[in-house]
Motif scaffolding. Structure first.
Motif, short mmCIF file in Angstrom:
data_model
loop_
_atom_site.label_atom_id
_atom_site.label_comp_id
_atom_site.label_asym_id
_atom_site.label_seq_id
_atom_site.Cartn_x
_atom_site.Cartn_y
_atom_site.Cartn_z
N VAL A 158 0.84 -1.20 0.00
CA VAL A 158 0.00 0.00 0.00
C VAL A 158 0.87 1.25 0.00
O VAL A 158 0.62 2.20 -0.75
N GLU A 159 1.92 1.25 0.82
CA GLU A 159 2.83 2.39 0.85
C GLU A 159 3.51 2.60 -0.50
O GLU A 159 3.62 3.73 -0.98
N ASN A 160 3.95 1.52 -1.13
CA ASN A 160 4.59 1.63 -2.44
C ASN A 160 3.61 2.13 -3.49
O ASN A 160 3.96 2.95 -4.35
N ALA A 161 2.38 1.65 -3.44
CA ALA A 161 1.36 2.11 -4.39
C ALA A 161 1.08 3.59 -4.19
O ALA A 161 0.97 4.35 -5.16
N GLU A 162 0.97 4.02 -2.93
CA GLU A 162 0.70 5.43 -2.66
C GLU A 162 1.86 6.31 -3.14
O GLU A 162 1.65 7.36 -3.73
N ARG A 163 3.07 5.86 -2.92
CA ARG A 163 4.25 6.61 -3.39
C ARG A 163 4.25 6.69 -4.91
O ARG A 163 4.52 7.75 -5.48
N ALA A 164 3.95 5.59 -5.57
CA ALA A 164 3.92 5.58 -7.04
C ALA A 164 2.82 6.50 -7.56
O ALA A 164 3.04 7.23 -8.54
N MET A 165 1.66 6.49 -6.92
CA MET A 165 0.57 7.37 -7.34
C MET A 165 0.98 8.83 -7.21
O MET A 165 0.72 9.64 -8.09
N CYS A 185 3.62 9.70 -9.92
CA CYS A 185 3.08 9.75 -11.29
C CYS A 185 1.90 10.71 -11.42
O CYS A 185 1.41 10.93 -12.52
N GLY A 186 1.42 11.23 -10.30
CA GLY A 186 0.26 12.11 -10.34
C GLY A 186 -1.02 11.37 -10.68
O GLY A 186 -1.94 11.93 -11.27
N SER A 187 -1.09 10.11 -10.29
CA SER A 187 -2.25 9.28 -10.62
C SER A 187 -3.30 9.35 -9.52
O SER A 187 -2.98 9.45 -8.34
N GLN A 188 -4.55 9.25 -9.91
CA GLN A 188 -5.66 9.19 -8.97
C GLN A 188 -6.37 7.85 -9.08
O GLN A 188 -7.53 7.73 -8.70
N GLU A 189 -5.67 6.85 -9.60
CA GLU A 189 -6.25 5.52 -9.77
C GLU A 189 -5.21 4.47 -9.39
O GLU A 189 -4.02 4.66 -9.60
N VAL A 190 -5.70 3.36 -8.84
CA VAL A 190 -4.83 2.22 -8.55
C VAL A 190 -5.59 0.95 -8.92
O VAL A 190 -6.79 0.83 -8.69
N LEU A 191 -4.89 0.03 -9.57
CA LEU A 191 -5.47 -1.23 -10.02
C LEU A 191 -4.74 -2.37 -9.34
O LEU A 191 -3.50 -2.44 -9.39
N ASN A 236 -8.15 0.29 -0.43
CA ASN A 236 -9.35 1.12 -0.52
C ASN A 236 -9.28 2.28 0.47
O ASN A 236 -9.62 3.42 0.12
N ILE A 237 -8.82 2.03 1.69
CA ILE A 237 -8.67 3.09 2.69
C ILE A 237 -7.70 4.15 2.18
O ILE A 237 -7.98 5.35 2.23
N MET A 238 -6.55 3.72 1.68
CA MET A 238 -5.55 4.65 1.17
C MET A 238 -6.12 5.45 0.01
O MET A 238 -5.96 6.67 -0.07
N SER A 239 -6.84 4.78 -0.90
CA SER A 239 -7.41 5.46 -2.06
C SER A 239 -8.43 6.50 -1.64
O SER A 239 -8.44 7.63 -2.16
N GLU A 240 -9.29 6.16 -0.70
CA GLU A 240 -10.29 7.11 -0.21
C GLU A 240 -9.62 8.32 0.43
O GLU A 240 -10.05 9.46 0.23
N GLU A 241 -8.56 8.09 1.21
CA GLU A 241 -7.85 9.19 1.86
C GLU A 241 -7.21 10.13 0.83
O GLU A 241 -7.08 11.32 1.09
N ARG A 242 -6.82 9.61 -0.31
CA ARG A 242 -6.20 10.42 -1.37
C ARG A 242 -7.23 10.96 -2.36
O ARG A 242 -6.88 11.68 -3.28
N GLY A 243 -8.48 10.58 -2.20
CA GLY A 243 -9.50 10.98 -3.17
C GLY A 243 -9.32 10.26 -4.49
O GLY A 243 -9.67 10.78 -5.55
N ALA A 244 -8.74 9.07 -4.44
CA ALA A 244 -8.44 8.29 -5.64
C ALA A 244 -9.45 7.17 -5.83
O ALA A 244 -10.25 6.87 -4.94
N LYS A 245 -9.41 6.55 -6.98
CA LYS A 245 -10.30 5.45 -7.31
C LYS A 245 -9.52 4.14 -7.31
O LYS A 245 -8.45 4.04 -7.89
N LEU A 246 -10.07 3.14 -6.62
CA LEU A 246 -9.47 1.81 -6.57
C LEU A 246 -10.22 0.89 -7.52
O LEU A 246 -11.45 0.86 -7.52
#
Length: 96
Positions: free
Chosen positions: A3-10, A13-19, A35-45
């Protein structure tokens, strides 16, 4: 750690999505934490169902589409398969 690596990558890269794909995508706890991390960032999982979590076929296909659309192709006689190819060694040609 994932999750930490995905958040760092997002963030990088300026991404608001994670797959989530691959075998690890079957892990419901990982999906919950992502999902928790995505919601906190306003991103879509996007978490695929188990049909697409057996291996990384969906991820490989998407990377192939991105490469093809950016004009990157490989002549058939130069195509090789490397089972343990590291994703951080892939030359990304479809991002500027």
């Amino acid at each position: 750690m994932l999750v930490e690596n995905a958040e760092r990558a997002m963030s990088h890269c300026g991404s608001q999505e994670v797959l989530i794909v691959g075998g690890v995508g079957c892990n419901l706890r990982l999906q919950e934490m992502m999902n928790i991390m995505s919601e906190e960032r306003g991103a879509k999982l996007y978490a695929t169902d188990e049909r697409f979590c057996i291996d990384n076929g969906a991820m490989i296909a998407q990377a192939g589409i991105e490469m093809f659309q950016s004009g990157t192709t490989t002549p058939w006689d130069l195509v090789t398969c490397t089972q343990r190819y590291r994703t951080d060694e892939v030359e990304v040609t479809w991002r500027s």
